[in-house]
Design an enzyme around this catalytic site. Structure first.
Site, PDB file in Angstrom:
ATOM      1  N   TRP A   1       0.816  -1.220   0.000  1.00  0.00           N
ATOM      2  CA  TRP A   1       0.000   0.000   0.000  1.00  0.00           C
ATOM      3  C   TRP A   1       0.843   1.259   0.000  1.00  0.00           C
ATOM      4  O   TRP A   1       0.563   2.199  -0.743  1.00  0.00           O
ATOM      5  CB  TRP A   1      -0.998  -0.019   1.153  1.00  0.00           C
TER       6      TRP A   1
ATOM      7  N   ASP B   1      -1.387   6.437   6.342  1.00  0.00           N
ATOM      8  CA  ASP B   1      -2.487   5.610   5.850  1.00  0.00           C
ATOM      9  C   ASP B   1      -2.803   4.604   6.962  1.00  0.00           C
ATOM     10  O   ASP B   1      -2.001   3.726   7.259  1.00  0.00           O
ATOM     11  CB  ASP B   1      -2.041   4.891   4.562  1.00  0.00           C
TER      12      ASP B   1
ATOM     13  N   LYS C   1     -12.439  -1.678   6.350  1.00  0.00           N
ATOM     14  CA  LYS C   1     -11.703  -2.588   7.234  1.00  0.00           C
ATOM     15  C   LYS C   1     -12.230  -2.483   8.669  1.00  0.00           C
ATOM     16  O   LYS C   1     -12.760  -3.444   9.193  1.00  0.00           O
ATOM     17  CB  LYS C   1     -10.204  -2.293   7.209  1.00  0.00           C
TER      18      LYS C   1
HETATM   19  C1  LIG Z   1      -7.473  -1.437   1.677  1.00  0.00           C
HETATM   20  C2  LIG Z   1      -6.360  -0.470   1.786  1.00  0.00           C
HETATM   21  C3  LIG Z   1      -6.191   0.587   0.881  1.00  0.00           C
HETATM   22  C4  LIG Z   1      -7.070   0.778  -0.331  1.00  0.00           C
HETATM   23  O1  LIG Z   1      -8.361   1.042   0.023  1.00  0.00           O
HETATM   24  P1  LIG Z   1      -9.446   1.346  -1.114  1.00  0.00           P
HETATM   25  O2  LIG Z   1     -10.576   1.829  -0.286  1.00  0.00           O
HETATM   26  O3  LIG Z   1      -9.712   0.061  -1.818  1.00  0.00           O
HETATM   27  O4  LIG Z   1      -8.902   2.387  -1.991  1.00  0.00           O
HETATM   28  C5  LIG Z   1      -5.154   1.465   1.082  1.00  0.00           C
HETATM   29  N1  LIG Z   1      -4.321   1.331   2.107  1.00  0.00           N
HETATM   30  C6  LIG Z   1      -4.441   0.324   3.004  1.00  0.00           C
HETATM   31  C7  LIG Z   1      -3.487   0.230   4.136  1.00  0.00           C
HETATM   32  C8  LIG Z   1      -5.467  -0.597   2.868  1.00  0.00           C
HETATM   33  O5  LIG Z   1      -5.602  -1.594   3.754  1.00  0.00           O
END
Ligand SMILES: *Cc1c(COP(=O)(O)O)cnc(C)c1O
Length: 381
Positions: free
Chosen positions: A119, A193, A217
Site C-alpha cells: 500500500w 495511511d 476494514k
Molecule cells: C485497503 C487499503 C487501501 C485501499 O483502500 P481502497 O478503499 O480500496 O482504496 C489502502 N491502504 C491500506 C493500508 C489498505 O488496507
C-alpha cells in the site's frame, strides 16, 4: 412490556442473529459487528419513525445532517481528535487519497515516502505521477523491498529530505501483515495511511498532520474514506486538483460538495456507537492484543505454520501465514470453509493464508480458527 422482558427479547434476537453469522476473516470489505447490522436492519425501512430509510434521505435534510454530525462527534470522541483537526467523510476509498495528498500538499516542494509494503508502494507510485507533471519532488526515504517487506528498513538508512512538505507512510500494511506501532520520529508533518489499523488501539492524533482510512476494514462498508487533517496543513491545492479532492473546499462544504456516501456514513456512525459500547478504543485494543497473541502463538509454536514478519512489526490486524507444504493450501482452505471459517486465502502477492482480525472479529472466532489450525496440523502433518 417491562424493561426486563424487552432486554430478554433483544438478547434472544441478537443471539438468534449471531447464529447465522460465520467467522469472517476477510481483509476488506470485512466483518461488521452483528449488532450494527441488526440495528441497520431494524431501521432500514423506517428510520426513527420518519417513514423513510436513511438511504432515501436528502443529504441536505436536517435529519441526515444530524446523522452525519453525530458520526463525526463519535469518532472525535473515540480517537480524542483535537479541535484543531478537521474530519472529512469522502469517497473514492483510501486509494484516491494517494492522489489527493500530493495534489493538495506537494505545492512545489519535496515529499518523503517510506515504503514498507504494497500500500505504501502504491501511494509512492501515484505521487510520482505528480512529480512527473512538475508538481514537486517525491523522495523515496527507504524501501522494505530488499527483505520482501518483512521488516521496516533500519532508520539509519533513511534518506530524509530537509524541509519536506510531508512524510508519508502506511501504519499497517494489510497485505504483508506489517505494522509500525511507533509514530516515526521525523521533522516533517506526518501523514499516515491507517486504513487497516484505525480504531484498533489508542493513538495520539496530535503526532500526525493527517490520518486517512478507507472504511471497509475497521469502520464500515466500502464507499467511504475518512480524512483527519490538521488545519494548518491545509494550503491552496494545485490547479490540477479536482474540486472533489480539494481539502479546503471539502472542509468548507462539510464533506458535502456533492452527494456523499450517505448510507456508508450512517453505518460508520453505528459502528462508532458499537465501539463505544465495547468500552472504546482502549478496551478493544486489549482484545485485539489477545487475539493477535493467540494466533501468533499458534503459528510460532508449530513448524507446520510460518509467519515471516519481524516480531516487533507483526500486525495485530492482518496475520499472513504459510503452510510448510504449500500443496496443502487448497485443502486447508476447503476444510476451513467447511468448518465455517471464511475468507482465509492469502493475497496473491504473498500467497498462503491471511487472517484479518479487525475489531468486529471476536476473540471467540480467533480461537475457533486456532482450534481448526491445530486439528488440521494433527491430521495432515
Ligand atoms: C485497503 C487499503 C487501501 C485501499 O483502500 P481502497 O478503499 O480500496 O482504496 C489502502 N491502504 C491500506 C493500508 C489498505 O488496507
Amino acid at each position: 412490556m417491562t424493561n426486563d422482558t424487552l432486554a430478554n427479547q433483544t438478547n434472544t434476537t441478537s443471539d438468534n442473529l449471531s447464529k447465522h453469522r460465520l467467522p469472517n476473516f476477510s481483509a476488506g470489505p470485512a466483518s461488521i459487528p452483528t449488532e450494527v447490522l441488526a440495528k441497520a436492519q431494524a431501521e432500514l425501512l423506517d428510520w426513527q419513525g420518519r417513514g423513510v430509510s436513511v438511504m432515501e434521505m436528502s443529504h441536505r435534510s436536517a435529519d441526515y445532517i444530524g446523522v452525519a454530525e453525530r458520526a463525526e462527534a463519535k469518532l472525535r470522541q473515540l480517537m480524542a481528535i483535537p479541535d484543531n483537526y478537521k474530519v472529512l467523510f469522502l469517497q473514492g476509498g483510501a486509494s484516491l487519497q494517494f492522489s489527493a495528498i500530493p495534489l493538495n500538499l506537494l505545492g512545489g516542494k519535496v515529499a518523503d515516502y517510506l515504503t514498507t509494503g504494497a500500500w505504501s508502494g502504491k501511494a509512492l507510485k501515484e505521487a510520482k505521477r505528480y512529480e512527473a507533471l512538475g508538481l514537486g519532488k517525491v523522495n523515496l526515504v527507504a524501501s522494505g523491498k530488499e527483505n520482501n517487506f518483512t521488516d521496516v528498513p533500519n532508520k539509519d538508512s533513511w534518506q530524509l529530505s530537509d524541509q519536506a512538505a510531508y512524510f508519508h507512510y502506511c501504519a499497517n500494511e494489510t497485505i504483508h501483515g506489517l505494522q509500525i506501532f511507533e509514530t516515526p520520529k521525523v521533522d516533517a508533518p506526518i501523514i499516515a495511511d491507517m486504513s487497516s489499523s484505525i480504531l484498533s488501539q489508542p493513538i495520539d492524533v496530535s503526532q500526525f498532520a493527517m490520518i486517512y482510512a478507507g472504511a471497509q476494514k475497521n469502520i464500515g462498508p466500502a464507499g467511504l474514506v475518512i480524512v483527519i487533517i490538521r488545519e494548518d496543513l491545509i494550503e491552496e491545492a494545485s490547479d490540477w486538483c479536482p474540486l472533489l479532492l480539494n481539502y479546503k473546499h471539502q472542509i468548507e462544504k462539510a464533506s458535502m460538495s456533492n452527494t456523499p456516501a450517505t448510507y456508508s456514513w450512517y453505518l460508520a456512525g453505528l459502528v462508532f456507537d458499537w465501539l463505544e459500547a465495547q468500552g472504546g478504543v482502549e478496551a478493544i485494543g486489549k482484545i485485539n492484543q489477545q487475539k493477535a497473541a493467540l494466533l501468533y502463538d499458534a503459528i510460532d509454536s508449530s513448524s507446520f505454520y510460518h509467519n515471516p514478519v519481524a516480531k516487533a512489526h507483526r500486525s495485530i490486524m492482518n496475520v499472513p501465514f504459510t503452510l510448510a507444504d504449500s500443496n496443502l493450501d487448497k485443502v486447508f482452505l476447503q476444510q476451513a470453509e467447511q468448518a465455517g471459517l471464511l475468507n482465509l486465502k492469502g493475497h496473491r502477492d504473498v500467497g498462503g493464508m491471511r487472517a484479518s482480525i479487525y475489531n468486529a472479529v471476536s476473540l471467540d472466532w480467533v480461537s475457533q480458527l486456532v482450534d481448526f489450525m491445530r486439528e488440521f496440523e494433527r491430521t495432515q502433518a
